[in-house]
Each structure stands twice: as structure tokens, then as C-alpha cells.
Motif scaffolding. Structure first.
Motif, PDB file in Angstrom:
ATOM      1  N   ILE A   1      30.227  57.561  32.060  1.00 45.57           N
ATOM      2  CA  ILE A   1      30.785  58.716  31.664  1.00 45.57           C
ATOM      3  C   ILE A   1      32.416  58.717  32.211  1.00 45.57           C
ATOM      4  N   TYR A   2      32.416  58.476  33.748  1.00 46.20           N
ATOM      5  CA  TYR A   2      33.621  58.514  34.268  1.00 46.20           C
ATOM      6  C   TYR A   2      34.641  57.373  33.585  1.00 46.20           C
ATOM      7  N   GLN A   3      33.933  56.105  33.375  1.00 51.73           N
ATOM      8  CA  GLN A   3      34.762  55.210  32.823  1.00 51.73           C
ATOM      9  C   GLN A   3      35.375  55.482  31.503  1.00 51.73           C
ATOM     10  N   LEU A   4      34.463  56.189  30.714  1.00 51.22           N
ATOM     11  CA  LEU A   4      34.860  56.658  29.396  1.00 51.22           C
ATOM     12  C   LEU A   4      35.903  57.633  29.235  1.00 51.22           C
ATOM     13  N   PHE A   5      35.940  58.626  30.369  1.00 49.05           N
ATOM     14  CA  PHE A   5      37.040  59.438  30.336  1.00 49.05           C
ATOM     15  C   PHE A   5      38.067  58.938  31.208  1.00 49.05           C
ATOM     16  N   ASP A   6      38.081  58.110  32.037  1.00 48.90           N
ATOM     17  CA  ASP A   6      39.248  57.445  32.501  1.00 48.90           C
ATOM     18  C   ASP A   6      39.972  56.711  31.431  1.00 48.90           C
TER      19      ASP A   6
ATOM     20  N   ALA B   1      34.346  50.865  26.561  1.00 46.46           N
ATOM     21  CA  ALA B   1      35.187  51.681  27.494  1.00 46.46           C
ATOM     22  C   ALA B   1      34.253  52.375  28.489  1.00 46.46           C
ATOM     23  N   ALA B   2      33.200  52.699  27.915  1.00 45.59           N
ATOM     24  CA  ALA B   2      32.070  53.445  28.886  1.00 45.59           C
ATOM     25  C   ALA B   2      31.502  52.306  29.767  1.00 45.59           C
ATOM     26  N   VAL B   3      30.777  51.212  29.061  1.00 39.01           N
ATOM     27  CA  VAL B   3      30.090  50.469  29.726  1.00 39.01           C
ATOM     28  C   VAL B   3      30.744  49.247  30.382  1.00 39.01           C
ATOM     29  N   GLY B   4      31.898  48.721  29.856  1.00 36.49           N
ATOM     30  CA  GLY B   4      32.599  47.577  30.361  1.00 36.49           C
ATOM     31  C   GLY B   4      34.139  48.087  31.018  1.00 36.49           C
ATOM     32  N   ASN B   5      34.311  49.110  31.050  1.00 32.63           N
ATOM     33  CA  ASN B   5      35.427  49.779  31.442  1.00 32.63           C
ATOM     34  C   ASN B   5      36.682  49.017  30.846  1.00 32.63           C
ATOM     35  N   ILE B   6      36.542  48.901  29.461  1.00 31.15           N
ATOM     36  CA  ILE B   6      37.635  48.054  28.847  1.00 31.15           C
ATOM     37  C   ILE B   6      38.569  48.810  28.032  1.00 31.15           C
ATOM     38  N   PRO B   7      39.646  48.820  28.300  1.00 34.30           N
ATOM     39  CA  PRO B   7      40.889  50.007  27.559  1.00 34.30           C
ATOM     40  C   PRO B   7      40.534  49.993  26.140  1.00 34.30           C
ATOM     41  N   ILE B   8      40.625  51.202  25.808  1.00 35.75           N
ATOM     42  CA  ILE B   8      40.526  51.559  24.232  1.00 35.75           C
ATOM     43  C   ILE B   8      41.784  51.018  23.695  1.00 35.75           C
TER      44      ILE B   8
ATOM     45  N   GLY C   1      48.923  69.586  23.817  1.00 38.55           N
ATOM     46  CA  GLY C   1      48.199  68.713  22.520  1.00 38.55           C
ATOM     47  C   GLY C   1      48.938  68.960  21.153  1.00 38.55           C
ATOM     48  N   GLN C   2      48.377  68.606  20.348  1.00 35.48           N
ATOM     49  CA  GLN C   2      49.153  68.944  18.822  1.00 35.48           C
ATOM     50  C   GLN C   2      47.895  68.838  17.859  1.00 35.48           C
ATOM     51  N   HIS C   3      48.127  69.324  16.426  1.00 33.95           N
ATOM     52  CA  HIS C   3      47.136  69.336  15.570  1.00 33.95           C
ATOM     53  C   HIS C   3      46.778  67.915  15.027  1.00 33.95           C
ATOM     54  N   ALA C   4      46.256  67.241  15.800  1.00 32.90           N
ATOM     55  CA  ALA C   4      45.968  65.691  15.385  1.00 32.90           C
ATOM     56  C   ALA C   4      44.737  65.156  16.123  1.00 32.90           C
ATOM     57  N   ARG C   5      44.033  64.594  15.624  1.00 36.36           N
ATOM     58  CA  ARG C   5      42.865  63.953  16.258  1.00 36.36           C
ATOM     59  C   ARG C   5      42.786  62.424  16.134  1.00 36.36           C
ATOM     60  N   VAL C   6      42.393  61.900  17.136  1.00 34.36           N
ATOM     61  CA  VAL C   6      42.495  60.208  16.974  1.00 34.36           C
ATOM     62  C   VAL C   6      41.035  59.858  16.659  1.00 34.36           C
ATOM     63  N   SER C   7      41.076  58.837  15.558  1.00 32.45           N
ATOM     64  CA  SER C   7      39.806  58.418  15.194  1.00 32.45           C
ATOM     65  C   SER C   7      39.633  57.036  16.059  1.00 32.45           C
ATOM     66  N   LEU C   8      38.442  57.225  16.725  1.00 32.78           N
ATOM     67  CA  LEU C   8      38.201  56.148  17.799  1.00 32.78           C
ATOM     68  C   LEU C   8      37.012  55.339  17.419  1.00 32.78           C
ATOM     69  N   LYS C   9      37.057  54.137  17.400  1.00 30.26           N
ATOM     70  CA  LYS C   9      35.611  53.232  17.027  1.00 30.26           C
ATOM     71  C   LYS C   9      34.730  53.527  17.865  1.00 30.26           C
ATOM     72  N   CYS C  10      33.393  53.630  17.186  1.00 28.84           N
ATOM     73  CA  CYS C  10      32.206  53.766  18.420  1.00 28.84           C
ATOM     74  C   CYS C  10      32.138  52.820  19.214  1.00 28.84           C
ATOM     75  N   ASN C  11      32.416  51.557  18.900  1.00 25.23           N
ATOM     76  CA  ASN C  11      32.181  50.322  19.782  1.00 25.23           C
ATOM     77  C   ASN C  11      33.364  50.364  20.767  1.00 25.23           C
ATOM     78  N   ASP C  12      34.591  50.607  20.518  1.00 22.92           N
ATOM     79  CA  ASP C  12      35.466  50.805  21.500  1.00 22.92           C
ATOM     80  C   ASP C  12      35.115  51.821  22.552  1.00 22.92           C
TER      81      ASP C  12
ATOM     82  N   LEU D   1      39.721  57.024  28.156  1.00 21.28           N
ATOM     83  CA  LEU D   1      40.099  57.828  27.020  1.00 21.28           C
ATOM     84  C   LEU D   1      41.724  58.404  27.650  1.00 21.28           C
ATOM     85  N   VAL D   2      41.796  59.032  28.882  1.00 17.83           N
ATOM     86  CA  VAL D   2      42.862  59.550  29.322  1.00 17.83           C
ATOM     87  C   VAL D   2      44.099  58.295  29.213  1.00 17.83           C
ATOM     88  N   LEU D   3      43.726  57.211  29.760  1.00 20.46           N
ATOM     89  CA  LEU D   3      44.495  56.189  29.657  1.00 20.46           C
ATOM     90  C   LEU D   3      45.125  55.886  28.166  1.00 20.46           C
TER      91      LEU D   3
END
Lengths: 576, 299
Positions: free
Chosen positions: A451-456, A552-559, A537-548, A458-460
Motif C-alpha cells: 500500500i505504501y509503494q502504491l501510494f508513493d 507499482a504496489a508489488v514491484g515499486n515500479i513507476p506508473i 485538484g480538478q474535475h478529471a479522473r485518471v484512468s489507470l490500468k490495473c496491471n500498472d 500514485l503521488v509520483l
């Protein structure tokens, strides 16, 4: 000096404090006073308990604005808190068969409801008067049905109250008795106690048209047996005399199975109401609510008649810089669309002005953004009342601690605001870094790390967008695409833990592609200041792929960042 | 093998901590008539195959002391309750002089043992061995939801608010967890006095206040679990002061405070005893063995 921003559980507030702090929302009142069964959904701190309490008879009766209403006795709201030691008792689970377990679960529930009904009514002057001529008859009836001696010294309602106290005492004593593992034989149920009691009360003319509304609070705290009992009541066919309004958190929502194995269905047996409001800008529904809450608390507790924006002023340098970037964006918009295209120019300013400011700060070595101002606090709250009050509480506390005399706190200087926002943001990241397994029951050490890696990441990712994205640089919400991915359910598991920790919230909105409703995720905006991002923020949501997200969560790989990502203009809906 | 009827029955909790086996040796020095050791262990941890298991078995065999390893699932209080009931029941003929080494037994299990043993005898001997030192790193992780001890959940008054008496420990997150879970109107924080094991810093009043500030009303009091009554009179005083609440009492402080909390419960059966479980403990939780405290409780 009382801190006006204390956010202790609403259950612990006095009647006057509830009347002082609550800001009525007529939409909810309308639903809560209907005869329908309702599930009121909201995250921790979103005001569920306050809403239920405000609509309870006990509070309504004390409210000079409402106690003269002609329907005061037509809709009797009875608040039933479930987070009490009685509901946390587990001894009945020692019985071998589920049937007995269910019976005792219902017994405790029924004792709490009956006590709440009687406690709500027995001291009310009009009620005492109304019962006078019927007391003896009701006592006699009740005594006959339950085979109990009813005191001649006390009124009907007082006698029931005393009897319930005794029943609660006897049940607990027997169930806790070290020498006794026997089943409690005198267990009560909705149909043997609550419904007959309501029928008796309705014999009194003042109550002949009354509908009893059971305001069941914190249903997510109920165990599975208690939930099944509650669902059986919701499935009850005849709701002319009573209905249930059940407040529950969005995560760990109770299951919808009844004691007999049936299910309750949305639309047929109950309606869902989402307590969260749109919160995208200072004039949004939540923005206005936030303003009223802070203004009322300042007035009632600190005797300060000030607009929240004056009590929490914006750092002048921040205000000036934002104006400067607005002007830059406006000139840019005019150059692009021409002066006559006012709407397009305004949109351009909305999209880019703040982005340019935060982009420049991100690219420079300047100190931390001087986060401050009431609008900033509203943005940081992510639409949750408790999140709004939290930094305000610490800011006020810091001001009191630094003062040498007893003078009133007239405002919170921007520097204090910035320092506290930074400290609260850092504390949130520390919770993530230390691992949510330290605080969340369902979380393992490995999930905490993920969860930490995922949030880290995401914010990056949001930071990269802020610097590079051409059309929606300030998007800080996301949806998940490619949900048929093999890791989808594991990813959702991580997001649920983050929700339980109030680090992530969900909202529902309309998908751009096919108009269907979709869930989108909003990270707690208090995470953003530490990383120099804009909580607006603004009125927009980013569509992120489940795999990405999973990588990010498991391998700490940038989205991966994609400037052409498929994004949707967001509009949260009140009723999800 | 020794005759069960004559000797002491000793209960201990299996753990990888050094003081588990070292403690058993100390127990034997003080109760050399021990005829059987009942070793309780958690099937959900790695206790089953830790090296202390073999050491205990070998040590007891050499001295002709009977042993019985009892598998429990610490995360399931209902099953654990029933299992402890059956173990105590199976030994009821020989339970005249029971000894409990509380050092590495979870508080909940110790309280359960008290409950079942006191059905057969009014006196229990207890032993506690401090470690030589605690790890300066984290001590526990993955906390479960707080739970009320079965048959000790008090007698709740439907018209009173919830109040908590918490004897605090090294982990302030657990203090916050308790407040978030029960949402009490008031919490009284009992802070262990003295500076043993860096207590003043690791269990400072401010750390605990910081995590609950703004959420509930609180006060603090000082308690010494290492005193003669393990802080019983202090706890009883707090119980008296909080007469207007449905009290939930929880011990996170020194292990010995579980004794005073239990005795306070026996004198005030309307209060509820609460346990905060944890699924993971640091393997380096403690090292060595320090002082031993020995005493007896009369029920």
C-alpha cells in the motif's frame, strides 16, 4: 479555553452541542422521515451519527425551531447506537447452535431498542400528560402479556424502563455467570416486545398516527448474527408502524442475508443513500457545508463572529502568486481563443493557473508551498467533516499553547496553518511508511508495504502529470481500467485496507464512454502537501490500468505516464 | 514420572523468547515439586517448532516431570475458551496447587486460565520473569480488533456512556486503536511509573495523549505494576471515579498489571475486561532474563 474544532464522536455530545453544531440538510431529513427502510452510507467522520441524532425525537423535541411542528409526534426517531459494550459481548457465541446464538443476539438488540424508545419519551411533558388517562390500563395489559409485576408507584413508561434495566442486568448476569452455561430462557424479540409495545403506545391518542423510525447507528460494528437479525426486520412486510434507517461505513458494509437465509434487496426492501457530497470547489455543496460548520462552531463555542476565510486567512504571498498565475493563464487563453470566447478563457484559467504555480514550485528549490486559507482546508478534507476539523483542531491548539495570556484566538496565522498542514501531512505519510499492518486488523505486513509503494507511486504519477500533462495537469483521482486482470481482486483488497485507514475514499460518477456508473478513487488529499502537490485538484479522473497499479504496489515500479490517457470529467453524485 | 496428585501443576506459554525456557528453569527452582507442565502454544505462529519446545521437553524428562503441549488458536477466542475449559477439567483432580507462569502467555489466555482454575481452587501461584532487555525496534504488528473477554464482559447499563481504563504500554497506536474502536466518552490512561526499560520515553504520557487528542476526553494517572499490589488500589480508585460509565478495562502495560486488573474485575464485576490481540511479534522482542516476581492470588 475550549477548542471549537474538537471532533469527538457525536454519541458523546450533549443535546445542546448537537443543536449547536449540526447543519441541517433537508434532503436527508426528507429521506429519514419517510417510511422507507434506508441504508445511510458514509465513511468514518462523514457525519452519519450527527445526522441520525439530529433527526431523533429526543433532539427534535429540544429544538425550539422544530418542537412546535405538527408532525412532531407523527415521526418518532429513536437513536440506537450499536457501538456499545452490550453489542460487543460475545458470550452467546459459546452456544453450540446458531439458532440460540441468533436468539440472544436479537434479545440484546431488542433490549437496546426498547430502552431507547422509553428513554426518548418518558420524560417529555406532553407525553406524561397524554399517558395519564391510559397508564393503568396499559400497565395492566403489559403486566398480563409479560407476566411481570408492574409498579403502582410509577408511570407505564417508567415501569417499562425499570423492567428493561432489570432484564438487561439479569441477562448479562446469567450469561456471565461462571457456574452457568445455560441458555437464557426469557429471551425477547422484535415481535414479542418491541411491536407489542408500539401497539400499546399507539393506543394513546397523541401517538395514534405515529411511525417509529429506528435510527440504527454504526451497523458496521454489528457481528454477523446481529446483522442477520437486523436484515430480518428490514424484510418485515408490514412497515406501517416502524421503519429502519441504518447508518454504516462504506467499507465493511453489513451483508444482506436474513436470519432465515433469505436476502434483502435494494429497491424492494431498502434504499441506499450516500452521505458524501460533491466537493470540487469552494462553492460546492460540501464547500458550503464546511463553511457553515466552521462558522457555527466559531460563533457558538468561541463567540467569534467571523467568516471562516478571515479566521483562516490565506498567506498573502500565496494569494498574490495565484493571482499572478491567473493573469498569465488568462493572457494565454485570450491569445489562444480570442477575447470574445469568455467561457473558453475561463476554462483555460481554471485548468492551468494553479497548475503553473505548483509546477513552478515543483521545479524550483523554493521552500514548501505556504499551504493556508479556508478553501485549502476544505480541499484537504477530501469531503469528510472529521478531516476538515482535524487540522483546525491542531492549529487552534498550537495557537493556545503559544499564547502567554487568556486573550481570545481571533485567527490562525498562515504560518501556523502551514506548519500544521505540513505536520499532519507528514504524519499521514509516516503511517503509510510504518505500515498499515500496525493499525488495521485485516492488513498483513506485506500488504502494508504494498500500500505504501502504491501510494508513493500514485503521488509520483500525479506529480509527473502536474509538470507534463497538457490538458488535465491537476487530476488527483483515478479509476481502474482493464479490470479483467488476474490481480484485480488483490488490488481491490489493498484499496479496501487504504479505505479502512481513511487514506482513500471512493465516489461514484458517470463513465465517459458508456454513461454507466463507475467507482472512482480519491486519495486523502492531506497526503499531497508533503509532496508539494495541489489539494485543489480538478474535475478529471485518471484512468489507470490495473496491471500498472499492481506493479507499482508489488514491484515499486513507476506508473507509466501517458499524456493522452483516457480521462473523464468527473461529477460526483449525491445518491450513489 | 512424578505423581500428579502430590505436586504442582505448572502452566506456561511457549514462545521463542529466551526467557520462556530460562523462566521454566526459574519456575522449577521455586516450585521443585512440580509434577506436570502444561505448555500452551499458538498454532498460528511458529511456536510449534521453535527451539524452546525441545529444550522444555528434555528438561522436564530429565526430572521426570510430565509435559503436555496444548495447541490453541489464539485468534479464535471461542475455540480457545473451550479448549482451556477441557484441559483444566481434565486435570481437576490435580489442580490443588496450580502455578501459572504468565511471562509468555497472552493476557487473554491467562485470564481464561484464572476463570477455569478458580472453579476448582481458590488460590493460584503466579510467576513473572522480566527480560534482560526489550528490543528498541517495534514489538508487535498486525493488531486485531479489541475484544471483551468471554464471561468477563461486565454488566452494561443501557443508559450509561462508555468509559475506558487503559494501562498503557509502549505502543501508542494501540491506544488510538482502542479509542477509535469503542469511541468512549472518556478514557483514563494509567501510565506506568519508573524508568525501567526506558519506560519514561517509550511509554510517555504525551505520546498517548497526542494520538487521542480532540477525539475524546481523557485524564492520566500514575500506576506501578511492580508494587506490592501490582497497582490494584490505584485501579480500584479509578473504577470508583468512573462510576457513571460502562467501564472497559484494558492492560497494555507491564504484564503484572493483568493480575491487578483481574482482581479489580472480581471486586467490580460490572466492568468489562478487554484484550487487544496482535498477530505478529518481533522475534527479537526481548533478550535474556531479568528479575522474577512470584506471588499468589486468592479468589
Amino acid at each position: 479555553m475550549k477548542n471549537p474544532f474538537e471532533y469527538e464522536a457525536a454519541n458523546n455530545l450533549t443535546t445542546q452541542e448537537i443543536l449547536d453544531y449540526y447543519i441541517e440538510d433537508y434532503n436527508y431529513t426528507r429521506f429519514l422521515e419517510s417510511k422507507r427502510n434506508i441504508f445511510l452510507l458514509g465513511d468514518r467522520g462523514s457525519g452519519k451519527t450527527m445526522t441520525l441524532l439530529y433527526n431523533s425525537f429526543k433532539i427534535k423535541y429540544e429544538d425550539p425551531k422544530r418542537n412546535r411542528s405538527k408532525d412532531l409526534f407523527e415521526k418518532i426517531g429513536i437513536h440506537i447506537p450499536c457501538n456499545t459494550p452490550l453489542f460487543h459481548k460475545k458470550e452467546y457465541l459459546l452456544f453450540e447452535d446458531d439458532f440460540r446464538v441468533q436468539i440472544i443476539a436479537e434479545h440484546y438488540f431488542v433490549l437496546s431498542i426498547t430502552n431507547a424508545i422509553v428513554a426518548s419519551l418518558k420524560d417529555v411533558r406532553e407525553v406524561i400528560e397524554a399517558f395519564k388517562d391510559f397508564d393503568e390500563e396499559l400497565k395492566e395489559d403489559f403486566s398480563y402479556i409479560f407476566n411481570i409485576p408492574v409498579s403502582t408507584k410509577h408511570s407505564f413508561l417508567e415501569s417499562i424502563s425499570r423492567w428493561i434495566d432489570k432484564e438487561a442486568f439479569e441477562t448479562q448476569k446469567q450469561i456471565n455467570d461462571p457456574k452457568n452455561n445455560e441458555f437464557y430462557q426469557n429471551a425477547l424479540s422484535l415481535s414479542t416486545l418491541v411491536l407489542p409495545l408500539i401497539k400499546k403506545i399507539k393506543k394513546v391518542p397523541l401517538f395514534k398516527d405515529s411511525h417509529f423510525i429506528f435510527l440504527v447507528d454504526d451497523a458496521h460494528d454489528l457481528n454477523i448474527h446481529q446483522v442477520k437479525v437486523l436484515n430480518s426486520w428490514i424484510a418485515y412486510r408490514d412497515h406501517s408502524d416502524f421503519s429502519l434507517k441504518v447508518a454504516t461505513a462504506k467499507v465493511n458494509k453489513p451483508i444482506k442475508i436474513t436470519s432465515t437465509g433469505g436476502s434483502i434487496l435494494e429497491g424492494h426492501d431498502y434504499t441506499n443513500i450516500d452521505l458524501e457530497k460533491p466537493f470540487y470547489n469552494k462553492d460546492s455543496e460540501f464547500g458550503n457545508l464546511a463553511k457553515s460548520i466552521i462558522k457555527k462552531r466559531l460563533e457558538k463555542i468561541s463567540n467569534i463572529d467571523k467568516e471562516p476565510s478571515h479566521f483562516f486567512p490565506t498567506n498573502p504571498e500565496l494569494a498574490e502568486s495565484l493571482e499572478k498565475y491567473k493573469e498569465i493563464a488568462r493572457k494565454e487563453g485570450i491569445a489562444k481563443y480570442g477575447e470574445k470566447e469568455k467561457k473558453k478563457v475561463t476554462d483555460h484559467v481554471y485548468k492551468y493557473a494553479r497548475a503553473y504555480y505548483f509546477r513552478d514550485r515543483a521545479n524550483s528549490r523554493a521552500n514548501l508551498v505556504p499551504y493556508s486559507g479556508f478553501d485549502m482546508l476544505v480541499d484537504l478534507s477530501t469531503g469528510i467533516i472529521r478531516n476538515l476539523l482535524d487540522p483546525c483542531y491542531y492549529m487552534y491548539d498550537a495557537e493556545v499553547s503559544s499564547k502567554k495570556d487568556d486573550t481570545k484566538i481571533e485567527m490562525i496565522p498562515p504560518k501556523t496553518q502551514r506548519d500544521i498542514i505540513k505536520a499532519r501531512s507528514d504524519a499521514m505519510w509516516k503511517r503509510l511508511e510504518d505500515g498499515l499492518e500496525k493499525e488495521i486488523e485485516a492488513c498483513t505486513e506485506s500488504q502494508g508495504k504494498r500500500i505504501y509503494q502504491l501510494f508513493d507511486n500514485l503521488v509520483l504519477h500525479f506529480r509527473e502529470r502536474l509538470i507534463k500533462h497538457k490538458s488535465e495537469p491537476r487530476a488527483i483521482m483515478f479509476t481502474i481500467s482493464q479490470v479483467d486482470n488476474e490481480h484485480y481482486s488483490e488490488l481491490i483488497g489493498l484499496l479496501k485496507i487504504a479505505q479502512m485507514s481513511q487514506l482513500l475514499y471512493t465516489r461514484s460518477g458517470v463513465a465517459k464512454d458508456d454513461g454507466r456508473k463507475e467507482i472512482y478513487y480519491v486519495p486523502n488529499r492531506m497526503l499531497l502537501p508533503t509532496r508539494g502537490l495541489d489539494p485543489n485538484g480538478q474535475h478529471a479522473r485518471v484512468s489507470l490500468k490495473c496491471n500498472d497499479l499492481w506493479n507499482a504496489a508489488v514491484g515499486n515500479i513507476p506508473i507509466p505516464f501517458n499524456d493522452d490517457a483516457n480521462e473523464t470529467n468527473a461529477q460526483a453524485e449525491l445518491f450513489g | 514420572m512424578r505423581n500428579l496428585e502430590e505436586g504442582n501443576l505448572l502452566f506456561i506459554g511457549l514462545s521463542w523468547e529466551e526467557r520462556c525456557f530460562l523462566g521454566l528453569k526459574e519456575d522449577y527452582k521455586r516450585f521443585n515439586q512440580t509434577s506436570k507442565v502444561i505448555i500452551l502454544y499458538n498454532c498460528k505462529s511458529e511456536d510449534d517448532d521453535n527451539e524452546n519446545r525441545g529444550k522444555i521437553a528434555e528438561y522436564c524428562l530429565k526430572r521426570e516431570i510430565q509435559t503436555e503441549f496444548v495447541e490453541l488458536d489464539y485468534s479464535d477466542p471461542i475455540l480457545t475458551w473451550k479448549k482451556i475449559d477441557s484441559i483444566v477439567e481434565a486435570h481437576k483432580e490435580f489442580i490443588k496447587k496450580p502455578v501459572i507462569d504468565i511471562t509468555t502467555l497472552p493476557r487473554e489466555i491467562t485470564w481464561m486460565l484464572f476463570f477455569f482454575i478458580r472453579r476448582h481452587t481458590a488460590r493460584i501461584y503466579y510467576l513473572y520473569h522480566s527480560p534482560e532487555k526489550y528490543s528498541s525496534d517495534w514489538l508487535s504488528k498486525e493488531p486485531g480488533a479489541p475484544r471483551l473477554l468471554l464471561k468477563h464482559s461486565g454488566i452494561s447499563d443501557l443508559n450509561k456512556p462508555t468509559g475506558i481504563i487503559l494501562l498503557t504500554g509502549f505502543d501508542e497506536i494501540r491506544t488510538r486503536k482502542l479509542v477509535e474502536y469503542y469511541e468512549p466518552k472518556f478514557i483514563s490512561l494509567g501510565i506506568q511509573s519508573g524508568s525501567n526499560f526506558n519506560n519514561k520515553e517509550r511509554n510517555s504520557k504525551d505520546k498517548h495523549i497526542q494520538v487521542i487528542k480532540g477525539q475524546t476526553n481523557f485524564n492520566t494517572f500514575s500506576i506501578d505494576a511492580f508494587s506490592r499490589d501490582h497497582g490494584l488500589s490505584t485501579i480500584n480508585q479509578q473504577v470508583k471515579l468512573m462510576g457513571d460509565y460502562n467501564i472497559i478495562a484494558c492492560s497494555q502495560g507491564p504484564k503484572l498489571s493483568l493480575l491487578s486488573l483481574y482482581r479489580s474485575y472480581l471486586a467490580n464485576t460490572n466492568i468489562a475486561l478487554c484484550y487487544l490481540p496482535s498477530r505478529q511479534y518481533n522475534k527479537e522482542y526481548s533478550t535474556g532474563i531479568g528479575d522474577t516476581v512470584k506471588g499468589e492470588i486468592e479468589f
